[in-house]
Design a protein around this motif. Sequence first.
Motif, short mmCIF file in Angstrom:
data_model
loop_
_atom_site.label_atom_id
_atom_site.label_comp_id
_atom_site.label_asym_id
_atom_site.label_seq_id
_atom_site.Cartn_x
_atom_site.Cartn_y
_atom_site.Cartn_z
N ASP A 53 0.78 -1.08 -0.07
CA ASP A 53 -0.07 0.08 0.04
C ASP A 53 0.92 1.26 -0.13
OD1 ASP A 53 -2.58 -1.14 0.01
OD2 ASP A 53 -2.13 -1.75 2.06
N ALA A 54 0.23 2.45 -0.22
CA ALA A 54 0.92 3.68 -0.24
C ALA A 54 0.51 4.68 0.72
CB ALA A 54 0.91 4.11 -1.80
N TYR A 55 1.25 5.51 1.21
CA TYR A 55 0.78 6.58 2.17
C TYR A 55 0.30 7.91 1.43
CZ TYR A 55 3.63 4.10 5.90
OH TYR A 55 3.92 3.37 6.79
N GLN A 56 0.88 8.00 -0.02
CA GLN A 56 0.59 9.02 -0.82
C GLN A 56 0.93 8.56 -1.96
OE1 GLN A 56 3.40 12.05 0.77
NE2 GLN A 56 4.95 11.41 -0.52
N LYS A 57 0.22 9.70 -3.16
CA LYS A 57 0.42 9.40 -4.44
C LYS A 57 1.92 9.51 -5.03
CE LYS A 57 -1.36 10.82 -8.86
NZ LYS A 57 -2.28 11.86 -9.49
N GLU A 58 2.57 10.54 -4.55
CA GLU A 58 3.96 10.89 -4.90
C GLU A 58 4.87 9.76 -4.32
OE1 GLU A 58 1.90 13.14 -3.69
OE2 GLU A 58 1.56 14.05 -5.40
N ASN A 59 6.15 9.49 -4.98
CA ASN A 59 6.93 8.49 -4.53
C ASN A 59 7.99 9.35 -3.71
OD1 ASN A 59 6.36 6.01 -5.60
ND2 ASN A 59 7.10 6.88 -7.74
N CYS A 60 8.41 8.84 -2.78
CA CYS A 60 9.68 9.33 -1.87
C CYS A 60 10.94 8.38 -1.89
CB CYS A 60 9.27 9.60 -0.39
SG CYS A 60 10.28 10.34 0.71
N PHE A 61 11.86 8.66 -2.75
CA PHE A 61 12.90 7.73 -2.86
C PHE A 61 14.15 8.02 -2.05
CE2 PHE A 61 11.36 7.54 -7.19
CZ PHE A 61 10.70 6.31 -7.36
N TYR A 62 14.80 7.26 -1.39
CA TYR A 62 15.57 7.28 -0.22
C TYR A 62 16.82 6.57 -0.35
CZ TYR A 62 17.36 7.51 4.75
OH TYR A 62 18.09 7.53 5.92
N LEU A 63 18.04 6.86 -0.58
CA LEU A 63 19.25 6.31 -0.52
C LEU A 63 19.75 5.96 0.70
CD1 LEU A 63 21.29 5.50 -3.11
CD2 LEU A 63 22.73 7.62 -2.32
N THR A 64 19.96 4.52 1.10
CA THR A 64 20.32 3.91 2.11
C THR A 64 21.37 3.01 2.18
OG1 THR A 64 19.34 3.00 4.49
CG2 THR A 64 18.23 2.49 2.35
N ASN A 65 21.73 2.43 3.24
CA ASN A 65 22.66 1.20 3.08
C ASN A 65 21.68 -0.09 3.93
OD1 ASN A 65 24.42 3.68 4.03
ND2 ASN A 65 25.79 2.31 2.94
N ALA A 66 21.84 -1.15 3.10
CA ALA A 66 21.05 -2.38 3.54
C ALA A 66 21.91 -3.51 3.10
CB ALA A 66 19.89 -2.11 3.11
N GLY A 67 21.59 -4.68 4.00
CA GLY A 67 22.21 -5.93 3.43
C GLY A 67 23.93 -6.27 3.53
N SER A 68 24.12 -7.35 3.30
CA SER A 68 25.63 -7.67 3.47
C SER A 68 25.87 -8.77 2.50
CB SER A 68 25.96 -8.08 5.02
OG SER A 68 25.28 -9.08 5.51
N GLY A 69 24.94 -9.25 1.62
CA GLY A 69 25.45 -10.42 0.87
C GLY A 69 26.21 -10.23 -0.39
N SER A 70 26.35 -8.95 -0.84
CA SER A 70 26.92 -8.63 -1.99
C SER A 70 28.34 -9.09 -2.06
CB SER A 70 27.06 -7.16 -2.35
OG SER A 70 25.73 -6.70 -2.34
N TYR A 71 28.92 -9.67 -3.20
CA TYR A 71 30.15 -10.14 -3.09
C TYR A 71 30.59 -10.11 -4.58
CZ TYR A 71 28.98 -14.76 -4.70
OH TYR A 71 28.24 -15.63 -5.38
N TYR A 72 32.02 -9.99 -4.96
CA TYR A 72 32.50 -10.35 -6.37
C TYR A 72 33.91 -11.13 -6.11
CZ TYR A 72 35.46 -9.78 -10.40
OH TYR A 72 36.25 -9.98 -11.57
N THR A 73 33.96 -12.18 -6.84
CA THR A 73 35.03 -13.10 -6.88
C THR A 73 35.49 -13.45 -8.34
OG1 THR A 73 35.94 -15.27 -6.03
CG2 THR A 73 33.43 -15.29 -6.81
N SER A 74 36.75 -13.71 -8.65
CA SER A 74 37.12 -14.13 -9.76
C SER A 74 38.60 -14.88 -9.71
CB SER A 74 37.48 -12.85 -10.53
OG SER A 74 38.76 -12.00 -10.11
N ILE A 75 38.93 -15.87 -10.48
CA ILE A 75 40.09 -16.68 -10.50
C ILE A 75 40.63 -16.31 -12.10
CG2 ILE A 75 41.18 -18.79 -10.65
CD1 ILE A 75 38.89 -19.71 -8.23
N ASN A 76 41.76 -15.99 -12.19
CA ASN A 76 42.34 -15.77 -13.64
C ASN A 76 43.50 -16.74 -13.50
OD1 ASN A 76 42.47 -13.96 -15.93
ND2 ASN A 76 44.56 -13.97 -15.06
#
Length: 345
Positions: A53-76
């Motif tokens: 559901d929504a509080y209002q018609k207009e969007n309110c985008f917010y930049l934040t920090n979340a999660g901890s599962g992101s990763y990058y791995t490589s073998i060359n």
Amino acid sequence: MAVDFKLPHNFEISIEGIYKKDYKPLVADNKTIYYDGKKTIQLSKNDVRKVYDAYQKENCFYLTNAGSGSYYTSINLNVKKEFNKNFDASVNFTYSNAKIINDGSSTQLSALYNFGAPSVNGVNEHELGYANYISPYRVLANVGYKFYYGKRETWGTHINLIYDGSQLGFFNDGSGFYMASRYSYLLNDNFVNDRASSNLMYIPATKDELTFIANSNVSAEQQREAFWNFVEQDSYLSKHKGEYAKRNGAVMPWHHQFDIHINEEYNFSIKKRPQCFEFGLDIINVTNLICSKWGNYMVVNTTNPLSYHKDSNAYTFNTENKKTFSKYEDLKSTYQIIFNLKYKF
């Protein structure tokens, strides 16, 4: 971490490994929407999702920090061999993998939310997915031969054959074709009301799990049969029956490309200063010059194979979609010949 080895018979081997972990990466939220903990939508027997559901018609985008599962791995792994002063070769193999919360495909916060993270239960859930710009495997190889001739060896010829193989192709996101190594299977719309892009598709476990309705003179049973044939021929869908499609979970087929580089040089001097004329010829995707069926990129025919109709709680399938990929008809799939002339002084 990297290790280099020099072995007998002029062999050189390099091994490099990279691992990167993101803690609390930047993500986009929409603070206008909320989940009350109860409201859901059932798209099929085993596909139940949250509805916002929504509080209002207009969007309110917010930049934040979340999660901890992101990763990058490589073998060359890189192997070089110098056979003599004129002849050498090398081959390079790379394995890469990355999982992220948001593709980060835009600098605008609204686009980051709307298109950067197709999800099952809403972008605010910050679901982990694969990075679409990482090719799982890549092989680069080069064979080079050079020789000098003429009086005082003033003339020289350099010939290189280069191979580049990776899982790379094209898909259409609705606004144009994009090159990528991975892509997502999506529904035709957003059904969780989180005001973002289309949701990730659920892959049925059996042929009879989804309900179809007749569409454009094609019966429900014909669509069911055609859709299941599509699933069975698709390498990703056929292996993940009964699951939600992962963001960028499907991988492009291998693209094989051979290039030839020929360089002819003439060395001389003016007032004891070295000078050089060079004439070069590059044939990009040379196998396509030999046969038009070789060296082609492939394009995903559809990333939205199913259309869900909320009013009838049923699906339709375009029976013209029989194969996942087809040839990408573009300049990138054809050969190119480039001439160049240089003067060095």
